[in-house]
Design a protein around this motif. Structure first.
Motif, PDB file in Angstrom:
ATOM      1  N   THR A  95       4.896  -6.725   6.985  1.00 25.77           N
ATOM      2  CA  THR A  95       4.778  -5.272   7.015  1.00 25.77           C
ATOM      3  C   THR A  95       3.447  -4.876   6.397  1.00 25.77           C
ATOM      4  OG1 THR A  95       7.150  -5.024   6.801  1.00 25.77           O
ATOM      5  CG2 THR A  95       5.814  -3.095   6.266  1.00 25.77           C
ATOM      6  N   LYS A 105       1.395  -1.730   5.168  1.00 28.55           N
ATOM      7  CA  LYS A 105       1.727  -0.353   4.802  1.00 28.55           C
ATOM      8  C   LYS A 105       0.674   0.619   5.322  1.00 28.55           C
ATOM      9  CE  LYS A 105       2.894  -0.897   0.247  1.00 28.55           C
ATOM     10  NZ  LYS A 105       2.927  -2.187  -0.235  1.00 28.55           N
ATOM     11  N   GLU A 162       2.312   2.671   9.705  1.00 30.28           N
ATOM     12  CA  GLU A 162       2.764   1.396   9.201  1.00 30.28           C
ATOM     13  C   GLU A 162       2.856   0.435  10.377  1.00 30.28           C
ATOM     14  OE1 GLU A 162       6.055   0.731   5.867  1.00 30.28           O
ATOM     15  OE2 GLU A 162       6.929   1.116   7.829  1.00 30.28           O
TER      16      GLU A 162
END
Lengths: 324, 289, 274
Positions: free
Chosen positions: A25, A27, A3
């Motif tokens: 973010t 993934k 990640e």
């Protein structure tokens, strides 16, 4: 397998702020595309993740480890450059194996890995050539091969297809997508081409002026663009965007309707005159001059009989209008 | 978790080996020369005598002559190399028969030992037996004492300097000419310019960057020149062909280290006062273009 | 080729032969003459071809001094050029790649090195203090100090043509700064390195002034110093003096034949403004 987490990333060159605070973010295993016009900071952001630039502020985590100030080689990343950046004095074999030989790996092991990688990329016959003896697409594959042997947690691509011609570009798009499916590794891909973004991404990050405009899947961005910028950037031809009188009538600051959602016929809200028709085959792009509105673009079925100078009425497809 | 700090991939220690050599053997002596030029000095003890060395330099006739000669020699060699270099370059880019052979022949003396050239021409310029005067006698002329006549020696050496150095000027001009687009000449021809007009109106202005290089390089070289003069005349007859560099060497040989160093400082100042304004002027002109 | 180009070429060739080639033919002729004929100093066909004998005589003079001179000159040239290549490339690399206010300082030093005449006696004073005066290694370092500016300038402008992506790709591949330089950059500098090797070797091999000042003494003679000293030694043996000149002229001639292109590139590099 990792990640990537960006927290409050900022970057300035002298007095110029290029990246103005980015939280994002990505993934594990995601194919994430950074897209935006030139100068939006997408390449700088990628280079910060790579470690080729050090962020002025904020933190970066890859696979749960803070790497904000780590050397590029210690971050578990590999990168494919726009120019491919193949070492001109080394053969394909040496180019792919360069990182491994720096890591003092035994020669026979390097040879084994390089040959296995070359096989997956159909480069076996080219191993002893120099980069200048390769075509654009072959160089691209070598650059990808060099990235693969590093066995990275994250692949970074910096506009890798911009030096290829159109047909090769669509072929390489598919190859990279297949590579992602096979490796299932996190990939971050920078492009200014919204078609590449739409066709390849799991997640698109639209950047503008050093900030994120919107993050989402391709269809989310198409169906629900959060800002007029995203609305205009995603989808082709560009969405018709109007400010001023029409927007006021619609009780918004900016009113938008995609060309494919403009209906032409004998009846309709707007009276327009055809200026120009581009025939694409299946579709036709009709450029209209609408009284009191200005230029309007419509995308209609290719078998239209409209000609420049024809008068026609246009109206937006209900439920497909955007108001900002 | 430990967070290692990134270092520049272009570390400054790369400069270190070069810097150590350059600073100790070039910069330190250059700065030290400013002090030692103000002293009476025997390499071990230096006693401060103010500007005496410089006063001596400008009052003794043979030393001021050296200063004069330096300027004459530099201006003369630089000017002739510039003019002949440009003319030769134009000739050797005009597609004449034997062009590449001629380029080689003109350039080769640049690579040859200056001492070898100096000795050879000293022999060729021998007042009675040398090829120069034998040749002149063959067509009924009485040749001068090229290196033995005090009023001529400096100019004879400058002539040899031109012979040896014109190839470099030519080469730089050839590169400069190659950078001029042929379009300009075609446009000028369509406008009806003659060959001479093309040379003055197109070639000379557009080859200016090369001219700047040739003038600057040959001036610096001319002001510093020593070995050719030393090999041919040793500054003689008398002091008639002495230049600053040979004066510096003679004072050094005689053990007047302070005076020799003062000569060095004067040479440095001379070069700076000629080259810096010149560079500034050239740069300004270039912006105008 | 037009008639005009043809005839201009013929005339130019004849003039060039007289001006530029005759002196070299004169050297070659005189070098093979016997002592008596050589003393006439005239431009005539040699009556005897004493090439080998004159060669042996020159080489054996003063206890094989010329061989020692060639040995010393070779060591100085090879040592200095090797250091000029390595150090010059390292400085040019950092100077081109890293932008900072130190660059101004380094660039100022480069210009100073190109323009300022070396202060000879203070240099001797420094070298004496370091025990480098009258040593071969001292001479090598002097040539490095004086030649650095040109090398740095040449390397800097060449490195500007090497894309920075290569450095970055190597960094990602895990190369340390020295590895990036030695394994990626240095091999790519080959064309300019060859040019520098050729141009600097000729300059250092032909240098007379610096060995005259910094390398006095019989055991330290260089080729140019020997030639200069033989001028008085052979004042009655012009055949041997010119044999010596011939021997000094041959190495640059050979280099020129093989590296014509690189020499031209290096010499005209001065025309590209720093």
């Amino acid at each position: 397998m990792a990640e990537v987490v960006l927290t409050g990333i900022r970057k300035s060159f002298g007095a110029v702020d290029v990246i103005k605070g980015i939280d994002l973010t990505i993934k594990d295993g995601e194919f994430c595309v950074f897209v935006g016009p030139s100068g939006c900071g997408k390449s700088t952001l990628l280079r910060i993740i790579a470690g080729l630039e050090v962020a002025t502020g904020g933190t970066l985590h890859i696979d749960g480890k803070e790497v904000s100030k780590a050397e590029p080689s210690e971050r578990g990343i590999a990168m494919v450059f726009q120019s491919y950046a193949l070492y001109p004095h080394l053969t394909v074999r040496q180019n792919i194996g360069f990182g491994l030989s720096l890591a003092k790996m035994p020669k026979d092991e390097i040879a084994r890995i390089v040959e296995a990688t070359a096989a997956t990329l159909q480069l076996e016959k080219l191993l002893d050539r120099k980069p200048k003896e390769l075509s654009g697409g072959q160089r691209q594959r070598v650059a990808i091969g060099r990235a693969i042997v590093r066995n990275p947690k994250v692949f970074l691509f910096d506009e890798p297809l911009s030096n290829l011609d159109a047909s090769l570009r669509s072929q390489m798009r598919i190859e990279i997508t297949e590579l992602h499916a096979k490796l299932a590794t996190t990939m971050i891909y920078v492009t200014h081409d919204q078609v590449e973004a739409m066709t390849m991404a799991d997640k698109i990050v639209v950047l503008n002026g050093g900030t994120i405009e919107q993050v989402g899947s391709p269809m989310e961005l198409y169906n629900a663009p959060a800002t007029p910028f995203v609305a205009g950037f995603i989808g082709g031809p560009k969405m018709n965007l109007f400010e001023g009188k029409l927007a006021e009538e619609m009780r918004c600051r900016t009113y938008g309707i995609r060309p494919e959602h403009v209906l032409l016929g004998a009846e309709g809200r707007w009276q327009g005159r055809v200026k120009h028709v581009e025939h694409l085959g299946a579709d036709a792009i009709v450029h209209l001059d609408v009284a009191g509105l200005g230029a309007l673009i419509a995308r209609i079925s290719g078998d239209t009989g409209l000609r420049p100078g024809d008068d026609v009425r246009a109206s937006p497809q209900p439920g497909k209008e955007f108001r900002y | 978790m430990r967070c290692p700090v990134q270092r520049s991939p272009y570390p400054y220690w790369f400069v270190l080996p070069a810097a150590v050599v350059f600073v100790t053997l070039f910069l330190v002596p250059t700065v030290a020369s400013l002090w030692f030029s103000l002293t009476r000095w025997d390499l071990y003890t230096a006693s401060y005598i103010g500007l005496d060395n410089f006063r001596q330099f400008f009052s003794e006739q043979n030393l001021t002559l050296g200063l004069m000669n330096t300027v004459i020699y530099a201006v003369l060699t630089s000017a002739t190399k510039t003019v002949f270099g440009l003319l030769l370059a134009v000739l050797l880019t005009s597609g004449i028969w034997g062009q590449s052979f001629l380029r080689t022949v003109v350039f080769f003396p640049v690579l040859v030992s200056t001492i070898g050239v100096g000795i050879t021409f000293t022999v060729l310029m021998h007042p009675t037996k040398g090829l120069f005067n034998v040749g002149l006698a063959a067509i009924g002329l009485h040749g001068p004492g090229w290196l033995t006549d005090a009023s001529l020696a400096l100019y004879s050496v400058a002539l040899v300097d031109l012979w040896k150095g014109v190839g470099l000027a030519t080469l730089i001009y050839i590169a400069g000419l190659a950078a001029i687009s042929p379009d300009y000449y075609e446009a000028a021809r369509i406008d009806g310019a003659t060959r001479v007009q093309q040379f003055w109106r197109v070639t000379v202005p557009l080859v200016q960057p090369a001219t700047v290089t040739v003038i600057t390089l040959s001036l610096i070289g001319g002001l510093r020149s020593f070995d050719l003069i030393w090999a041919m005349t040793k500054g003689g007859p008398g002091f008639s062909s002495d230049v600053l560099a040979s004066v510096i060497y003679k004072q050094y040989q005689a053990g007047f280290y302070g005076l020799s160093t003062a000569g060095n400082v004067i040479l440095f100042v001379l070069i700076a006062t000629i080259i810096l304004p010149l560079t500034w002027w050239f740069n300004r002109k270039e912006v105008d273009l | 080729m037009t008639r005009r180009q043809y005839w201009t070429g013929i005339i130019a060739t004849v003039v060039a032969l007289v001006i530029f080639v005759v002196p070299f033919v004169f050297i070659a002729f005189t070098a093979v003459k016997d002592k008596a004929q050589a003393s006439h100093l005239d431009f005539t066909w040699p009556l005897q071809f004493l090439f080998w004998q004159n060669l042996v005589d020159v080489v054996t003079t003063r206890n094989y001094m010329l061989l020692l001179a060639y040995f010393n000159s070779s060591i100085i040239t090879v040592g200095a050029v090797a250091m000029l290549i390595l150090f010059g490339a390292m400085v040019g690399y950092v100077l081109q790649r890293r932008q900072s206010r130190w660059n101004q300082v380094i660039f100022g030093c480069v210009l100073a090195g190109l323009i300022i005449p070396p202060a000879v006696v203070p240099t001797i004073w420094v070298m004496q203090g370091l025990g480098l005066f009258k040593t071969i290694w001292g001479m090598v370092l002097i040539q490095v100090a004086y030649g650095l500016a040109f090398s740095v300038l040449l390397y800097r402008s060449f490195i500007a043509t090497i894309p920075r992506d290569l450095d970055e790709a190597a960094r990602i591949d895990g190369a340390k700064p020295l590895q990036i330089f030695l394994r990626v950059i240095l091999p790519l500098l080959k064309p300019v390195t060859v040019t520098l090797i050729v141009v600097q070797s000729i300059a250092i091999f032909n240098d007379f002034t610096n060995p005259l000042y910094y390398l006095p003494g019989k055991e330290n003679v260089t080729v140019q110093l020997t030639l200069f000293n033989f001028q008085s030694q052979f004042s009655t043996q012009f055949n041997l003096l010119f044999m010596n000149i011939l021997l000094v002229t041959i190495p640059p001639l050979i280099v020129f034949i093989f590296f014509n292109r690189q020499i031209v590139a290096g010499m005209t590099a001065g025309a590209v403004k720093g």
